[in-house]
Scaffold this active site. Structure first.
Site, mmCIF file in Angstrom:
data_model
loop_
_atom_site.group_PDB
_atom_site.id
_atom_site.type_symbol
_atom_site.label_atom_id
_atom_site.label_comp_id
_atom_site.label_asym_id
_atom_site.label_seq_id
_atom_site.Cartn_x
_atom_site.Cartn_y
_atom_site.Cartn_z
ATOM 1 N N CYS A 100 11.043 145.120 30.848
ATOM 2 C CA CYS A 100 10.375 144.266 29.865
ATOM 3 C C CYS A 100 9.501 143.275 30.615
ATOM 4 O O CYS A 100 9.985 142.530 31.464
ATOM 5 C CB CYS A 100 11.422 143.533 29.029
ATOM 6 S SG CYS A 100 10.763 142.184 28.053
ATOM 7 N N CYS A 104 4.610 139.780 25.703
ATOM 8 C CA CYS A 104 4.165 140.196 24.365
ATOM 9 C C CYS A 104 4.602 139.237 23.261
ATOM 10 O O CYS A 104 3.932 139.121 22.244
ATOM 11 C CB CYS A 104 4.680 141.585 24.035
ATOM 12 S SG CYS A 104 4.840 142.657 25.449
ATOM 13 N N THR A 191 13.363 136.179 25.378
ATOM 14 C CA THR A 191 12.751 137.022 26.407
ATOM 15 C C THR A 191 11.726 136.238 27.212
ATOM 16 O O THR A 191 10.800 135.671 26.639
ATOM 17 C CB THR A 191 12.072 138.225 25.724
ATOM 18 O OG1 THR A 191 13.085 139.029 25.134
ATOM 19 C CG2 THR A 191 11.270 139.054 26.703
ATOM 20 N N GLU A 257 16.559 137.272 29.623
ATOM 21 C CA GLU A 257 16.725 136.572 28.351
ATOM 22 C C GLU A 257 17.542 135.309 28.583
ATOM 23 O O GLU A 257 18.347 135.262 29.519
ATOM 24 C CB GLU A 257 17.451 137.449 27.316
ATOM 25 C CG GLU A 257 16.524 138.340 26.495
ATOM 26 C CD GLU A 257 16.061 139.585 27.237
ATOM 27 O OE1 GLU A 257 16.784 140.016 28.173
ATOM 28 O OE2 GLU A 257 14.980 140.111 26.931
ATOM 29 N N HIS A 292 5.718 142.501 16.520
ATOM 30 C CA HIS A 292 6.621 142.858 17.626
ATOM 31 C C HIS A 292 7.219 144.257 17.420
ATOM 32 O O HIS A 292 7.552 144.937 18.383
ATOM 33 C CB HIS A 292 7.702 141.795 17.819
ATOM 34 C CG HIS A 292 8.160 141.719 19.244
ATOM 35 N ND1 HIS A 292 7.305 141.502 20.297
ATOM 36 C CD2 HIS A 292 9.376 141.888 19.809
ATOM 37 C CE1 HIS A 292 7.975 141.530 21.432
ATOM 38 N NE2 HIS A 292 9.244 141.772 21.170
ATOM 39 N N TYR A 296 6.893 147.589 20.227
ATOM 40 C CA TYR A 296 7.903 148.513 20.764
ATOM 41 C C TYR A 296 7.411 149.956 20.774
ATOM 42 O O TYR A 296 7.961 150.774 21.513
ATOM 43 C CB TYR A 296 9.197 148.405 19.943
ATOM 44 C CG TYR A 296 10.029 147.200 20.295
ATOM 45 C CD1 TYR A 296 9.457 146.052 20.826
ATOM 46 C CD2 TYR A 296 11.409 147.202 20.107
ATOM 47 C CE1 TYR A 296 10.222 144.952 21.148
ATOM 48 C CE2 TYR A 296 12.183 146.104 20.426
ATOM 49 C CZ TYR A 296 11.590 144.983 20.942
ATOM 50 O OH TYR A 296 12.352 143.897 21.259
ATOM 51 N N CYS A 299 5.707 149.440 24.602
ATOM 52 C CA CYS A 299 6.482 149.139 25.821
ATOM 53 C C CYS A 299 7.637 150.106 26.017
ATOM 54 O O CYS A 299 7.867 150.585 27.127
ATOM 55 C CB CYS A 299 6.974 147.694 25.816
ATOM 56 S SG CYS A 299 8.409 147.367 24.775
ATOM 57 N N GLU A 447 18.026 146.197 23.350
ATOM 58 C CA GLU A 447 16.866 145.527 22.766
ATOM 59 C C GLU A 447 16.124 146.467 21.816
ATOM 60 O O GLU A 447 15.533 146.030 20.831
ATOM 61 C CB GLU A 447 15.927 145.001 23.848
ATOM 62 C CG GLU A 447 14.925 144.030 23.258
ATOM 63 C CD GLU A 447 13.922 143.523 24.249
ATOM 64 O OE1 GLU A 447 13.614 144.246 25.200
ATOM 65 O OE2 GLU A 447 13.436 142.404 24.051
HETATM 66 FE FE1 SF4 Z 1 9.482 143.007 26.361
HETATM 67 FE FE2 SF4 Z 1 8.604 145.104 24.976
HETATM 68 FE FE3 SF4 Z 1 9.023 142.755 23.730
HETATM 69 FE FE4 SF4 Z 1 6.987 143.108 25.456
HETATM 70 S S1 SF4 Z 1 7.280 144.136 23.481
HETATM 71 S S2 SF4 Z 1 8.350 141.347 25.333
HETATM 72 S S3 SF4 Z 1 7.908 144.435 26.978
HETATM 73 S S4 SF4 Z 1 10.563 144.076 24.702
HETATM 74 FE FE FE Z 2 11.574 142.198 22.573
#
Ligand code: SF4
Ligand code: FE
Length: 483
Positions: A100, A104, A191, A257, A292, A296, A299, A447
């Site tokens: 991660c 983001c 995060t 985190e 968000h 996902y 990422c 996550e």
């Molecule tokens: Fe982390 Fe993915 Fe959230 Fe970006 S979108 S902060 S990489 S979990």
């Molecule tokens: Fe996240």
């Protein structure tokens, strides 16, 4: 000052006066702590790659405020193309870090707060939009990493914020002054907060008229007085202290985190984006969560690419790459992974402008994206473990590989296919272990389940957005039913 290099970013974090605690002790230098450093390296990659001409198109954009080149993580999306580039950037960064990269949440908070403040001001004549635009420009100019903080500890989940026995279970305003507000509470599993210069706080649920003090959004520096961060443990985290690169699996990159406590933190008026307008709490939550959930689809797919590659290498090193069931399992993993990517791209392509002018994803499709993410990485991980074999959790340590007595035995009995070293075989097994069970499993597995909202949160949105009555009408028409 414009965009920072990775090194300048690291130095800027060194200048912060963060209150970070881990294992019961204050960490005076989080930047160089062996457990925390890999997470900083992941964020650093978002700076380094923005300087790389190969990734410039994905990693940067022209600021909608100034026209200057800014990091995409600080960009206000201007089109569906921007939304798609965001997902592509996240997939690429997942491939580069297998972790991660944390930045983001700020990007998603930026876009949610930008559009929501516009609509709050329209209704109430407040000045939140202007506050936010000035703040966004300040972050762009300084190329900050911004944490987007939503999840409150929540106490008794059956009670509204104002009904909790301890009123601090949701972050709230405890004092209103002429020059600003004082807030108290906490935000859980934040995060990247220790790798961020700024933090944007948002409410975590829709609120009613009695929750006025809880309907609050604002930004402060992460080292503002009264902020304390308590690092969350990750499975196998202390391996990073052993100085053995091989056993860690991914020694360079990681995620982090923390529980962030706001112990009577002062927020000046010009950093307030919502303050008591309860009916807009839900809009802010829905938009941030939607962005968000789209994230996902990028990422996790990038990290999935690494895991699929690792599984294929493990099979190859074992000498069974040609077995038909192995090939089929790899195809299944790729199919699942690309399905997630389809969802990330689809909700972006179907995006639309908000009243404020920035682009928002299709919320139904973003929620479908995240619902799939609560399942597919588990199946991809299951198949990776199947292919890797039990050795991924029983293999001897690097110290035993190098040990005077044990080394020759490890070399002799841990061998796979001819031409592949034991060390390389162990390296790939440790990477799979890291992604499925170790420190990276926080980001890739749990996550995937709970980040950006637990599965039930998406199911509620899917039921709200899917227009079931219309589907019934379709069926009635085809069946020639008139009522
Ligand atoms: Fe982390 Fe993915 Fe959230 Fe970006 S979108 S902060 S990489 S979990
Ligand atoms: Fe996240």
């Amino acid at each position: 000052m414009g965009m920072m290099t990775g090194e300048e970013y690291v130095e800027s974090m060194r200048r912060m006066n963060l209150q970070v605690y881990m294992f019961g002790k204050k960490i005076d230098n989080p930047v160089d702590d062996p457990i925390l450093r890999p997470s900083l390296n992941s964020v650093k990659a978002t700076y380094d790659l923005a300087q790389d001409p190969e990734f410039e198109d994905l990693m940067t954009a022209a600021s909608s405020f100034t026209g200057e080149k800014v990091n995409r993580f600080l960009h206000i999306h201007q089109s569906t193309e921007d939304l798609m580039k965001k997902v592509k950037m996240q997939r690429m960064l997942g491939q580069q870090t297998a972790a991660c990269f944390q930045r983001c949440v700020g990007m998603d908070a930026f876009n949610a707060v930008f559009s929501t403040t516009y609509e709050v001001d329209k209704k109430y004549g407040t000045d939140y939009y202007n506050n936010f635009v000035e703040y966004a420009k300040y972050c762009q100019e300084n190329d900050f990493t911004v944490d987007g903080a939503m999840t409150d500890p929540k106490g008794d989940r059956g009670l509204a914020p104002h009904e909790q026995e301890d009123p601090d279970m949701f972050l709230r305003v405890v004092e209103r002054r002429a020059d600003g507000i004082v807030v108290r509470g906490a935000k859980a599993h934040q995060t990247g907060v220790i790798n961020s210069q700024e933090i944007i706080v948002m409410p975590t649920i829709s609120m009613g008229p009695d929750d006025k003090d809880y309907a609050v959004s604002f930004a402060v520096p992460t080292d503002a007085e009264g902020i304390i961060m308590i690092i969350g443990r990750q499975s196998c985290d202390t391996r990073k202290m052993e100085g053995t690169e091989l056993d860690v699996g991914n020694s360079e990159f990681g995620g982090v985190e923390a529980l962030v406590v706001f112990n009577d933190v002062f927020v000046p008026n010009d950093r307030i984006f919502l303050n008591g307008e309860v009916e807009f709490a839900g809009m802010l939550v829905e938009r941030f969560a939607g962005y968000h959930r789209q994230s996902y689809g990028g990422c996790k797919v990038g990290v999935g690419d690494v895991l699929i590659g690792a599984a294929a290498l493990a099979a190859d090193y074992n000498g069974c790459a040609k077995a038909s069931h192995i090939k089929d399992k790899l195809i299944e993993m790729m199919h699942l992974n690309e399905t997630l990517y389809c969802c990330g791209i689809a909700c972006s392509a179907e995006g639309a402008p908000t009243e404020a002018g920035n682009y928002i994803i299709d919320l139904l499709l973003a929620n479908v994206c995240k619902q799939n993410v609560t399942r597919f990485p588990y199946e991809i991980g299951r198949l990776a473990e199947d292919i890797a074999g039990g050795i991924m959790v029983t293999a001897p340590s690097e110290a035993d590989l190098r040990g005077e007595i044990t080394g020759p035995y490890v070399e002799k009995y841990m061998i796979g296919r001819k031409g592949v070293t034991v060390e390389n075989r162990l390296r790939i097994l440790r990477l799979i272990e890291n992604l499925c069970l170790g420190t990276a499993a926080v980001g890739y597995r749990t996550e995937s389940m709970h980040g950006a909202g637990s599965p039930q949160a998406q199911r509620i949105m899917i039921s709200r957005q899917s227009n079931l009555p219309m589907k019934k009408e379709f069926a009635k028409k085809i069946a020639k039913i008139s009522e």
